[in-house]
Design an enzyme around this catalytic site. Structure first.
Site, PDB file in Angstrom:
ATOM      1  N   GLN A 150      40.832  41.886  30.026  1.00  0.00           N
ATOM      2  CA  GLN A 150      41.392  41.961  31.385  1.00  0.00           C
ATOM      3  C   GLN A 150      41.679  43.417  31.767  1.00  0.00           C
ATOM      4  O   GLN A 150      41.432  43.833  32.898  1.00  0.00           O
ATOM      5  CB  GLN A 150      42.683  41.131  31.451  1.00  0.00           C
TER       6      GLN A 150
ATOM      7  N   ASP B  83      52.088  39.634  37.175  1.00  0.00           N
ATOM      8  CA  ASP B  83      51.470  38.480  36.507  1.00  0.00           C
ATOM      9  C   ASP B  83      52.435  37.308  36.680  1.00  0.00           C
ATOM     10  O   ASP B  83      53.588  37.504  37.094  1.00  0.00           O
ATOM     11  CB  ASP B  83      51.267  38.812  35.016  1.00  0.00           C
TER      12      ASP B  83
ATOM     13  N   CYS C 274      46.128  39.794  37.444  1.00  0.00           N
ATOM     14  CA  CYS C 274      45.036  39.285  36.599  1.00  0.00           C
ATOM     15  C   CYS C 274      44.532  37.936  37.097  1.00  0.00           C
ATOM     16  O   CYS C 274      43.393  37.557  36.816  1.00  0.00           O
ATOM     17  CB  CYS C 274      45.491  39.183  35.152  1.00  0.00           C
TER      18      CYS C 274
ATOM     19  N   HIS D  11      45.597  40.848  26.074  1.00  0.00           N
ATOM     20  CA  HIS D  11      44.467  40.365  26.879  1.00  0.00           C
ATOM     21  C   HIS D  11      43.551  41.571  27.179  1.00  0.00           C
ATOM     22  O   HIS D  11      43.455  42.021  28.321  1.00  0.00           O
ATOM     23  CB  HIS D  11      45.001  39.738  28.172  1.00  0.00           C
TER      24      HIS D  11
ATOM     25  N   ARG E 271      35.799  41.338  35.751  1.00  0.00           N
ATOM     26  CA  ARG E 271      35.916  40.699  34.437  1.00  0.00           C
ATOM     27  C   ARG E 271      34.522  40.498  33.841  1.00  0.00           C
ATOM     28  O   ARG E 271      34.295  40.701  32.655  1.00  0.00           O
ATOM     29  CB  ARG E 271      36.607  39.331  34.547  1.00  0.00           C
TER      30      ARG E 271
ATOM     31  N   ARG F 286      40.027  32.523  22.692  1.00  0.00           N
ATOM     32  CA  ARG F 286      41.252  32.515  23.510  1.00  0.00           C
ATOM     33  C   ARG F 286      42.213  31.513  22.903  1.00  0.00           C
ATOM     34  O   ARG F 286      41.834  30.358  22.674  1.00  0.00           O
ATOM     35  CB  ARG F 286      40.969  32.124  24.960  1.00  0.00           C
TER      36      ARG F 286
HETATM   37  N1  NVA Z   1      50.205  35.886  31.174  1.00  0.00           N
HETATM   38  C1  NVA Z   1      49.188  34.961  31.638  1.00  0.00           C
HETATM   39  C2  NVA Z   1      47.883  35.658  31.809  1.00  0.00           C
HETATM   40  C3  NVA Z   1      46.770  34.805  32.353  1.00  0.00           C
HETATM   41  C4  NVA Z   1      45.475  35.531  32.488  1.00  0.00           C
HETATM   42  C5  NVA Z   1      49.076  33.826  30.646  1.00  0.00           C
HETATM   43  O1  NVA Z   1      49.063  34.083  29.436  1.00  0.00           O
HETATM   44  O2  NVA Z   1      49.029  32.661  31.068  1.00  0.00           O
HETATM   45  N1   CP Z   2      42.706  36.480  34.243  1.00  0.00           N
HETATM   46  C1   CP Z   2      42.263  35.498  33.434  1.00  0.00           C
HETATM   47  O1   CP Z   2      42.157  35.659  32.227  1.00  0.00           O
HETATM   48  O2   CP Z   2      41.944  34.352  34.069  1.00  0.00           O
HETATM   49  P1   CP Z   2      41.541  32.967  33.393  1.00  0.00           P
HETATM   50  O3   CP Z   2      42.770  32.409  32.729  1.00  0.00           O
HETATM   51  O4   CP Z   2      41.057  32.114  34.516  1.00  0.00           O
HETATM   52  O5   CP Z   2      40.465  33.236  32.372  1.00  0.00           O
END
Ligand code: NVA
Ligand code: CP
Length: 330
Positions: free
Chosen positions: A136, A228, A269, A133, A314, A106
């Site tokens: 997800q 989101d 998400c 992602h 998830r 990540r």
């Molecule tokens: N768009 C958000 C998704 C989190 C799961 C981010 O990148 O922070």
């Molecule tokens: N939806 C998601 O990816 O959550 P986290 O950032 O908690 O992993």
């Protein structure tokens, strides 16, 4: 279906049949877990979990899923390793591939996870980048499949910042699986044209449609309404004012949900800014005089919301990705 040895970097790399297979495998693994049936068929294997950004769901999903499959896990947090600062991605990939059977990443640019995969001889899984992602979307689609019994033909409306990881990946997923995707946002927040063109080409073969609208009336007849956060991880605090200004008309609230289809579900998400019970939610809420950002608390906690089912899924879907790409026999 044999996905052994494959990376899982973005849904563009997978066929509809392969995505369908992962969803079915996830459903089977979920049933096994609920029945208390052990499935630790990957005993003796180990996976590395690299997180250059924070996480609750993705990290816990990879850890629990790995343990259920019998595997060991090593978590590398955003500050505690040499990655990027003292050691290149290419070197890191080769070091970790010598010790682990799979690597989750990540972080920031998609090119980083792609590079990691290029230099790694073991499967690499994308746990979120700025652009995509993909794990997800598997959870979201498993949730839709559980709720509606199918994916093809559903009208899927995404509200808000559609040019970041969630908007991009959901558009790709919908194109692959034959859904009617609509992103509802000001033009500046629509995905890049090159990705839209790619998705429309895929859609031509799957029966999907890909549309965009600046008018919230586009939510009419939606089966799923998704949103989101307006400011994603890694983005500077200064962008909040502009985002609120631009995206507030696209908030998912009771009025908007009333325009969607009668059986519509609300999806997110997570994490979500639906009240003042978080540091950021409170600070920004007070600063800009808002109770909630992208979704009201009423919708978030209301009967149409499936957000916690998505969150649980998830784990089951990430387990399916690891099991399939590590060649588990299940
Ligand atoms: N768009 C958000 C998704 C989190 C799961 C981010 O990148 O922070
Ligand atoms: N939806 C998601 O990816 O959550 P986290 O950032 O908690 O992993």
């Amino acid at each position: 279906m044999n996905l052994k040895g494959r990376d899982f970097l973005k849904l563009l790399d997978y066929t509809p049949e392969e995505i369908g297979y992962l969803l079915d495998l996830a459903a089977r693994l979920k049933a096994k877990k609920k029945a208390g049936e052990l499935h630790d068929v990957l005993r003796g294997k180990n996976v590395a979990l690299i997180f250059e950004k924070t996480s609750t769901r993705t990290r816990c999903s990879f850890e629990v899923a790995a343990h259920d499959l019998g595997m060991g896990t090593t978590y590398l947090d955003p500050t505690g390793s040499q990655i990027g600062k003292k050691e290149s991605i290419a070197d890191t990939a080769q070091v970790l591939a010598g010790m682990f059977d799979g690597i989750e990443y990540r972080g920031y640019g998609q090119q980083i996870v792609e590079e990691l995969a290029r230099y790694s001889k073991v499967p690499v899984w994308n746990g979120l980048t700025n652009e995509f992602h993909p794990t997800q979307i598997l959870a979201d689609f498993l949730t839709l499949q559980e709720h509606f019994g199918h994916l093809r033909g559903l009208k899927f409306v995404y509200m808000g910042d559609a040019r970041y990881n969630m908007g991009n990946s959901l558009m790709v997923g919908c194109a692959k699986m034959g859904l009617h995707f609509v992103a509802c946002a000001p033009k500046a927040y629509w995905p890049e044209q090159a990705l839209v063109d790619q998705c429309r080409a895929i859609a031509a073969g799957t029966g999907a449609t890909i549309d965009f609208s600046e008018d919230t009336a586009a939510v009419a007849g939606a089966d799923a309404v998704y949103t989101d956060v307006w400011v994603s991880m890694g983005e500077p605090e200064e962008v909040w004012a502009q985002r609120i200004h631009d995206l507030a008309p696209y908030q998912v609230n009771g009025e908007l949900m009333a325009q969607a289809g009668p059986g519509a579900v609300f999806m997110h998400c997570l994490p979500a800014y639906h009240d003042h019970k978080t540091q950021v939610g409170r600070t920004m809420g007070e600063k800009f005089g808002r109770d909630a950002m992208e979704v009201t608390d009423q919708v978030f906690a209301g009967p149409q919301s499936v957000v916690f089912q998505e969150a649980e899924n998830r784990m089951h879907t990430i387990k399916a990705v690891m099991a399939a790409t590590l060649g588990a026999e299940l």
